[in-house]
Design a protein around this motif. Structure first.
Motif, short mmCIF file in Angstrom:
data_model
loop_
_atom_site.label_atom_id
_atom_site.label_comp_id
_atom_site.label_asym_id
_atom_site.label_seq_id
_atom_site.Cartn_x
_atom_site.Cartn_y
_atom_site.Cartn_z
N ILE A 21 0.84 -1.20 0.00
CA ILE A 21 0.00 0.00 0.00
C ILE A 21 0.88 1.25 0.00
O ILE A 21 0.62 2.20 -0.75
N MET A 22 1.93 1.27 0.82
CA MET A 22 2.83 2.43 0.87
C MET A 22 3.52 2.63 -0.47
O MET A 22 3.68 3.77 -0.93
N VAL A 23 3.93 1.54 -1.12
CA VAL A 23 4.55 1.64 -2.44
C VAL A 23 3.56 2.25 -3.43
O VAL A 23 3.92 3.14 -4.22
N GLY A 24 2.32 1.81 -3.38
CA GLY A 24 1.29 2.37 -4.25
C GLY A 24 1.09 3.87 -4.02
O GLY A 24 0.93 4.63 -4.98
N GLN A 25 1.13 4.29 -2.77
CA GLN A 25 0.99 5.71 -2.46
C GLN A 25 2.17 6.52 -3.00
O GLN A 25 1.99 7.62 -3.52
N LEU A 26 3.37 5.97 -2.88
CA LEU A 26 4.54 6.66 -3.41
C LEU A 26 4.48 6.77 -4.93
O LEU A 26 4.82 7.81 -5.49
N ILE A 27 4.02 5.72 -5.57
CA ILE A 27 3.88 5.76 -7.03
C ILE A 27 2.85 6.80 -7.43
O ILE A 27 3.08 7.58 -8.36
N ASP A 28 1.74 6.86 -6.71
CA ASP A 28 0.70 7.86 -7.02
C ASP A 28 1.21 9.28 -6.85
O ASP A 28 0.81 10.18 -7.58
N ARG A 29 2.12 9.48 -5.89
CA ARG A 29 2.71 10.81 -5.66
C ARG A 29 3.93 11.05 -6.54
O ARG A 29 4.57 12.08 -6.42
N LYS A 30 4.25 10.06 -7.38
CA LYS A 30 5.38 10.13 -8.31
C LYS A 30 6.70 10.34 -7.56
O LYS A 30 7.56 11.09 -7.98
N GLN A 31 6.84 9.63 -6.45
CA GLN A 31 8.07 9.67 -5.67
C GLN A 31 8.77 8.31 -5.76
O GLN A 31 9.09 7.68 -4.76
N CYS A 32 9.00 7.89 -6.97
CA CYS A 32 9.54 6.55 -7.21
C CYS A 32 10.97 6.40 -6.76
O CYS A 32 11.46 5.29 -6.59
N PHE A 33 11.67 7.50 -6.53
CA PHE A 33 13.05 7.41 -6.07
C PHE A 33 13.13 6.89 -4.64
O PHE A 33 14.19 6.49 -4.18
N ASN A 34 12.02 6.86 -3.91
CA ASN A 34 11.99 6.36 -2.54
C ASN A 34 11.59 4.88 -2.45
O ASN A 34 11.50 4.33 -1.37
N LEU A 35 11.34 4.26 -3.57
CA LEU A 35 10.80 2.90 -3.57
C LEU A 35 11.81 1.83 -3.17
O LEU A 35 11.41 0.79 -2.64
N GLU A 36 13.06 2.05 -3.40
CA GLU A 36 14.06 1.00 -3.21
C GLU A 36 14.06 0.43 -1.79
O GLU A 36 14.10 -0.79 -1.60
N ASN A 37 14.00 1.30 -0.80
CA ASN A 37 14.00 0.82 0.60
C ASN A 37 12.77 -0.04 0.89
O ASN A 37 12.88 -1.07 1.56
N PHE A 38 11.63 0.38 0.40
CA PHE A 38 10.40 -0.38 0.63
C PHE A 38 10.45 -1.73 -0.08
O PHE A 38 10.03 -2.74 0.47
N LEU A 39 10.97 -1.73 -1.29
CA LEU A 39 11.05 -2.98 -2.04
C LEU A 39 12.04 -3.95 -1.41
O LEU A 39 11.79 -5.16 -1.38
N ASP A 40 13.14 -3.43 -0.86
CA ASP A 40 14.09 -4.28 -0.15
C ASP A 40 13.45 -4.89 1.10
O ASP A 40 13.62 -6.07 1.37
N ALA A 41 12.71 -4.06 1.83
CA ALA A 41 12.04 -4.55 3.04
C ALA A 41 11.00 -5.61 2.68
O ALA A 41 10.88 -6.63 3.37
N LYS A 42 10.27 -5.37 1.60
CA LYS A 42 9.25 -6.34 1.18
C LYS A 42 9.90 -7.65 0.76
O LYS A 42 9.39 -8.73 1.07
N GLU A 43 11.03 -7.57 0.10
CA GLU A 43 11.75 -8.78 -0.32
C GLU A 43 12.18 -9.59 0.90
O GLU A 43 12.07 -10.82 0.91
#
Length: 122
Positions: A21-43
């Motif tokens: 959900i947080m990743v989706g919110q970041l994408i909606d706000r076009k803040q994709c440069f912050n995604l890496e930390n979330f994706l690592d945590a999800k992995e």
């Protein structure tokens, strides 16, 4: 298989869903440069869930997780869709910028012209 492992797995799936959900919110706000930390945590959470599933075993009744897994799947599909739209938007902007850049460079007279100086005083 223990009730504790089932509860941990439920918690991990809940955390995966929250991160999605947080990743989706970041994408909606076009803040994709912050995604890496979330994706690592999800992995890492997926790896933890995999270990818990191995611990629980294949014979266990995991039907209670169908709901949360469906929610995660839907959220991930929405994230992928949003990212695809964002990617297409960026591609269009890059194409437009390249066209403008080519047009400007084609019509700009930036090249300096050099020549020989002649001395007419002689």
């Amino acid at each position: 298989m223990s009730a504790e492992d089932i509860e941990k797995l439920n918690t991990v799936y809940g955390q995966i869903y929250e991160i999605s959900i947080m990743v989706g919110q970041l994408i909606d706000r076009k803040q994709c440069f912050n995604l890496e930390n979330f994706l690592d945590a999800k992995e890492e959470l997926y790896k933890e869930a995999e270990e818990l599933l191995k611990k629980i075993g294949k014979d266990a009744d995991l039907s209670e997780f169908v709901d949360i897994c469906s929610k995660i799947k839907e959220q991930e599909a929405m994230n992928i869709s949003s990212l695809s739209l964002y990617r297409d938007e960026i591609k269009k902007e890059m194409k437009d910028t390249n066209k403008k850049s080519k047009l400007i460079s084609a019509y700009s007279n930036v090249e300096t012209k050099q020549g020989n100086l002649l001395d007419f005083r002689q």
